[in-house]
Design a protein around this motif. Structure first.
Motif, mmCIF file in Angstrom:
data_model
loop_
_atom_site.group_PDB
_atom_site.id
_atom_site.type_symbol
_atom_site.label_atom_id
_atom_site.label_comp_id
_atom_site.label_asym_id
_atom_site.label_seq_id
_atom_site.Cartn_x
_atom_site.Cartn_y
_atom_site.Cartn_z
ATOM 1 N N LYS B 167 0.677 -1.116 0.233
ATOM 2 C CA LYS B 167 0.048 0.031 -0.230
ATOM 3 C C LYS B 167 0.808 1.442 -0.144
ATOM 4 C CE LYS B 167 -3.971 -2.046 0.284
ATOM 5 N NZ LYS B 167 -5.115 -1.828 -0.877
ATOM 6 N N LYS B 170 4.363 0.699 -2.427
ATOM 7 C CA LYS B 170 4.069 0.255 -3.851
ATOM 8 C C LYS B 170 4.513 -0.678 -4.386
ATOM 9 C CE LYS B 170 0.998 4.012 -3.640
ATOM 10 N NZ LYS B 170 -0.165 3.525 -3.564
ATOM 11 N N ASN B 318 -4.522 4.923 0.808
ATOM 12 C CA ASN B 318 -4.474 3.528 0.393
ATOM 13 C C ASN B 318 -5.103 2.586 1.696
ATOM 14 O OD1 ASN B 318 -3.029 3.928 -2.078
ATOM 15 N ND2 ASN B 318 -1.614 4.875 -0.736
#
Lengths: 339, 339
Positions: B167, B170, B318
């Motif tokens: 999250k 990445k 996220n």
């Protein structure tokens, strides 16, 4: 003449580098005789390429090699004619006084324990790794021999580390610290809580808890921890140092001016590398056994082997094993008297 | 607009740097509102020195400070009007979504646990520290919150670390490794032996045991260990990096040519420093609580605080907490179903 056995087949660059390192050692240390262990034919051939005082290096045949990924205990049992078993046995029999190997670390440890044998009163031998700090050196033990140990073992590591720092690193009244996650006495794990007061009672310059960063700051001389933590400290240090040099190289290659700058800085970079270089310390002694065993890095070059012989020599000249033996007996006697 | 609380009195350079960092953050992230906690008068005065969108930073009064060396649990109990308690309580009440502090790490952790609260099913929250590697980043957890834990906690750290890596860092299908003293399955301590098979059973890209050096090699994305080991990894890394830069400086000062070389190499050295710099990652999230709490280094400057806000923002955008919550429930449900 002190007799030191060198495992000619140990490490990634055997037999070339161990033999070249042995040649360097006999040239640099006039009181050392090297016994190379390994396949006799191969070693004799390799030795013939070198120029050295012929009576100062001899060969003892050993036909087997314990590979880097073999399980130590079973390899020691099965491969009776391996360089590590033959070499350690020479020390056990008194035909040599020290053993140096860049081979399988676990096997060197097992051979030290099973062939050379523990000093009476020592619960577990420990690997003592010498780290560079900003001024000189710090010794960390145990750095991989023992996981899941108790406070008795840690106090013995402290004692052995102190004696090693005095005798071999030539430190006066070395500062001993307990590796922990904070400086305050209440910090840490069950194991550090149990060990702290015991270290306070010992005839040591115990300075309390130290943190990972202290290893490199010259604020402590002997850092005590279990082998799990010590091994991770060792590998983490190697990893970050490698990463820094790699990233620096990448950054330098990005600009022409930086490349020129790096050329001008070569002596400084070399000075840094020399001061951070494990080969300067040659190898880590296995402390707590009835003889000297120096465990060198698998990627040891000739210089590292030569320096491992130097550590072995200094350990012998300064009666490292005898001093540990006497001190353990004294402490055990005091403990019994006190009960 | 996401509301992030910043502890204006946390760290060695408070309130100057946390406030300057908050100003940077609202300028760089148009969807962030900062709530500064601390003595209102002092903060208002300090804020007046800055030029920033006035409606994007507000102040909530907190009259007390938990000092760096205070015992966390009792400080949290006693100092109810401290920045850490007031800030965490704002998150608990839903008046803000994240808390950033460079203050007492233990107190931030306790406040996270006691004020914001654990996610249901999580045994122990963990501090996830982001380390630079030769290519990007590796997250190590736990790096100091929990000592003397068991395999259940380690498996939860693995899960939370994986979600954080996906999250916030990445990473796609992050590689999860168990920190150990060798790569072979049989290596290690009782704890690693127990944990290894459990990690194999989990919905993770578990790559097995990793060693300390792997943290920096970009061969693993998430490294799982107990908080004792993780904290020592963190401090050891800081220590050796500092020592390398210090020794390099000393070596450069030894020669005029090297000094000139260093001048030419300045961009490369700065590139290295930037890539190794913890301030780029801003702070370590406390994972496993019902909100976002980012624990920054005590010596954080404005840039570090700005980056801690960035990590908080990315965690919020996220759905880090929601994803951890769902995954833990799923795994716990599976475990119960399987019994």
């Amino acid at each position: 003449m002190k007799k030191v056995v060198v495992d000619a087949m140990g490490g990634d660059y055997a037999p070339h580098e161990p033999i070249a390192g042995s040649v360097l050692a006999v040239k640099d240390f006039s009181d050392i005789h090297i016994i190379l262990v390994g396949p006799e034919d191969k070693l004799t051939k390799e030795l013939a390429k070198h120029d050295y005082p012929r009576d100062r290096i001899s060969v003892v045949n050993a036909s087997e090699i314990i590979e880097m990924d073999e399980s130590p205990a079973s390899a020691i049992r099965k491969k009776k004619d391996s360089t590590i078993v033959v070499g350690s046995t020479l020390v056990k029999k008194g035909e040599a006084e020290a053993f140096v190997s860049a081979g399988n670390t676990g096997a060197c440890m097992s051979a030290g324990l099973l062939k050379i044998g523990r000093i009476k009163g020592i619960s577990r031998p420990a690997i003592a790794t010498v780290f560079p700090n900003i001024k000189n050196q710090t010794v960390v033990l145990d750095s991989g021999a023992n996981v899941d140990i108790g406070s008795l073992e840690l106090t013995q590591f402290a004692l052995m580390g102190k004696i090693f720092a005095e005798k071999v690193l030539k430190k006066t009244d070395p500062r001993v610290g307990l590796l922990n996650i904070g400086e305050e006495e209440h910090k840490g794990s069950k194991l550090t809580h149990e060990t702290y007061p015991l270290l306070q009672e010992m005839p040591l310059n115990f300075i309390g808890n130290v943190e990972g960063r202290d290893i490199f700051k010259n604020t402590v001389d002997v850092v005590v921890c279990d082998g799990f933590v010590g091994n991770i400290v060792l590998k983490t240090s190697e990893g970050i140092a490698d990463a820094i040099f790699k990233i620096l190289k990448e950054e330098i290659l990005k600009s022409r001016l930086a490349k020129l700058g790096a050329l001008f800085m070569k002596p400084a970079l070399r000075g840094l590398q020399k001061r951070m270089d494990y080969t300067e310390y040659g190898g880590a002694p296995l402390l707590g056994i009835k003889g000297i065993s120096i465990i060198s890095h698998g990627s040891s070059n000739a210089w590292a082997i030569r320096n491992a012989v130097r550590i072995a020599r200094e350990s012998l000249l300064n009666n490292l094993v005898e001093t540990i033996t006497e001190n353990v007996q004294e402490i055990n006697a005091t403990d019994e008297g006190g009960e």
